[in-house]
Design a protein around this motif. Sequence first.
Motif, short mmCIF file in Angstrom:
data_model
loop_
_atom_site.label_atom_id
_atom_site.label_comp_id
_atom_site.label_asym_id
_atom_site.label_seq_id
_atom_site.Cartn_x
_atom_site.Cartn_y
_atom_site.Cartn_z
N PHE A 152 46.84 28.42 38.97
CA PHE A 152 47.98 29.27 38.70
C PHE A 152 49.01 28.73 39.09
N GLY A 208 45.67 41.73 25.46
CA GLY A 208 44.67 42.76 25.90
C GLY A 208 43.42 42.37 25.61
N GLU A 219 39.78 35.94 39.72
CA GLU A 219 40.82 35.18 39.27
C GLU A 219 40.40 33.63 38.78
N VAL B 213 47.24 38.85 28.83
CA VAL B 213 48.76 39.97 28.81
C VAL B 213 48.99 40.29 30.18
N MET B 215 48.99 38.75 32.93
CA MET B 215 49.69 37.50 33.62
C MET B 215 50.96 37.41 32.82
N HIS B 216 51.08 37.43 31.49
CA HIS B 216 52.48 37.15 30.93
C HIS B 216 53.49 38.20 31.04
N TYR B 261 53.18 33.58 41.09
CA TYR B 261 52.36 34.63 40.93
C TYR B 261 50.88 34.96 41.31
N HIS B 263 47.46 36.25 40.48
CA HIS B 263 46.86 37.02 39.42
C HIS B 263 45.60 37.86 40.18
N GLN B 264 44.95 37.62 41.24
CA GLN B 264 44.13 38.57 42.17
C GLN B 264 44.80 39.75 42.47
N LEU B 267 45.25 41.86 39.52
CA LEU B 267 43.91 42.52 38.83
C LEU B 267 43.89 43.64 40.04
#
Lengths: 255, 381
Positions: A152, A208, A219, B213, B215-216, B261, B263-264, B267
């Motif tokens: 990431f 989506g 992740e 989406v 993430m973006h 960023y 991500h976890q 989420l």
Amino acid sequence: MRHSIFFAALLIASGPVPAEPVRIDGGYFQQPILLDENTRETYIDAFYLDARQVSNAEFLAFVRQEPAWQRDRIPRLFAQPNYLKHWPQALTLGQRSAADDRPVTYVSWYAARAYCAAQGGRLPSLDEWEYAAALQRNASNQSGSEYAHALFAWYTNPKSRDLAPVAATEPGPLGLHDMHGLVLEWVEDFQLLLTQGDKTDLLGGSCGDTARFMPKFDEEHYATFFRYQSRSNFNARSTTSTLGFRCAYNVEEPL
Amino acid sequence: MPRKQLLTALAGVSFALSMAPGAFAAESRLKHEGEFIVDGMIFGLPEARVFEEDYDGPPVVGDYLTALPHLKPLDYEGNRTHHVRLDTFAQEVEVAPGYSFTAWTYGGSVPGPTLHVREGDRVVFTMKNRSDEEVVVTKPIRGGAPYFAQLQQNPYQKNAPAISPVPHSMDFHSGTVAADDKWRTIAPGESIEFEWVANYPGVYMYHCGTPSVLMHTAMGQYGAVVVSPREGFPTDDKVDHEFVIVQSEFYLTEDGDGYRYDHQAALDRNPSHVTFNGHVNALNATPLRAKAGDRVRLYLLNAGPSDTSSFHVIGAIFDRVWYEGNVENEWRGMQTVLLGASNSAVMEFIVPEPGAYKLVDHEFADAERGAVGTLIAEPRN
């Protein structure tokens, strides 16, 4: 053939030390992304994979030998206008990401394929590349979250104006350098075929539409998914500061 | 043809014209083969065009594109066609003091510019994916939208160019189209052009729809479109100030000597920051201003990507609220307006007396991560 090209590259510029391709043994590949819900496991035949990405010096040697792939001669059909744009001139390397030992970038899928063919090889298939990366990762001590964090960080800020040289980091347990975190690599079948009922999405993915491809919602799997997804949204002409490649070779089995 | 017959024929034509004025007016609103009208609204727009262009001009073009919290008034009558460009590219932005990250943006800020159109207007939209270019937005840009001058006057995100080549797309909630055509993903170096018609009034989100989406959008690709009702709101003559506010979450984690960023965290819906207009200080360092007794109208969009907003102004009551910004959806006397991700409202309140009024997400875990702003009221006269 391959070694003579390397030799020529060394004569022209002080490029990186040539690296023997690594034999990747055949085996079962656990698909990290469920492109087909009925196929969780795929058998991959043994193949050879370059230990590192193709460098600018090597690609320069190639376009000298095959001038049709020089940036001022390549047909627009085969690359975006910024093909090899970071080189100061069509046959001259430069500084930072344009230096001889850096991975070649701003190359299209067409150009990458032509390069590998000229070495007697080919681009790895998506499954081959991912299988090799997964094998090496399984053999290493890197945790899933360390892998995800590294990816990431790289996706969002690849620092592609000043890439590190190829093979500058220690190879992994299989002998492969920089499978992650230096450049995104072209593979032969980079575009995903995703189906929704009787409609097929050729480019891969709409808003989506992620969860059904994920065996686990962590992740680590999203980091892998993002590689599949963004690779798929490039087109065969795409050339960017983060797109490079390495070649694969068939294993000649004794009769 | 004898003269008499010709006259008869012409009379027939003019009779036909006079019989069907509505049909002809409607047809003049249709611009392309295949378009059709249902209940007075236009559908069936032409296919999107993906192409390459040698363009390095202003990344935001259009007279009705502004930086938050500004809204460009509609200074024209009836409907018009807007030619709008909103390029996508990476940009380093600050969302709280000391917290900068490489964002994916539309136009170089997070949220991106606000587009204002009228119900029935047509938008011809162009976007180039410039994520592999360094695009500067903090120096004067000729031929660009009013957005640039406003951003440059108050560059609170400390916008700086960055490179992060990634395929992107654009999804306007204000458009009614086939998403697999218009909202399709384009690679770095590609451009897309498509049209949409503002069939329904409202305050709408636009965002990148490319997977992931989450993430973006969490990386910064969203903004607001205000589609004002054809006949306006009943209070248009009484409103003294209009402001646009976009609430959104950021999910940042330390990375080396900066932030990136996480991500976890995205989420897990565990934001590091929740902001109005993209910075915890955006509406505190530069408060909204009004006078006691003024009627203030807010266009509020909760861009999420995943949280709700319970929007409240401390010391005021929303005299009128139009949920989603549609004049048909009127509520009265609301203390708090609950908005899910990508919900919106137009809300008005009367400023009671001089003082400082805090705008908050009354979900206090969000307020305490930054979702707070200020309106300062001067004496009435």
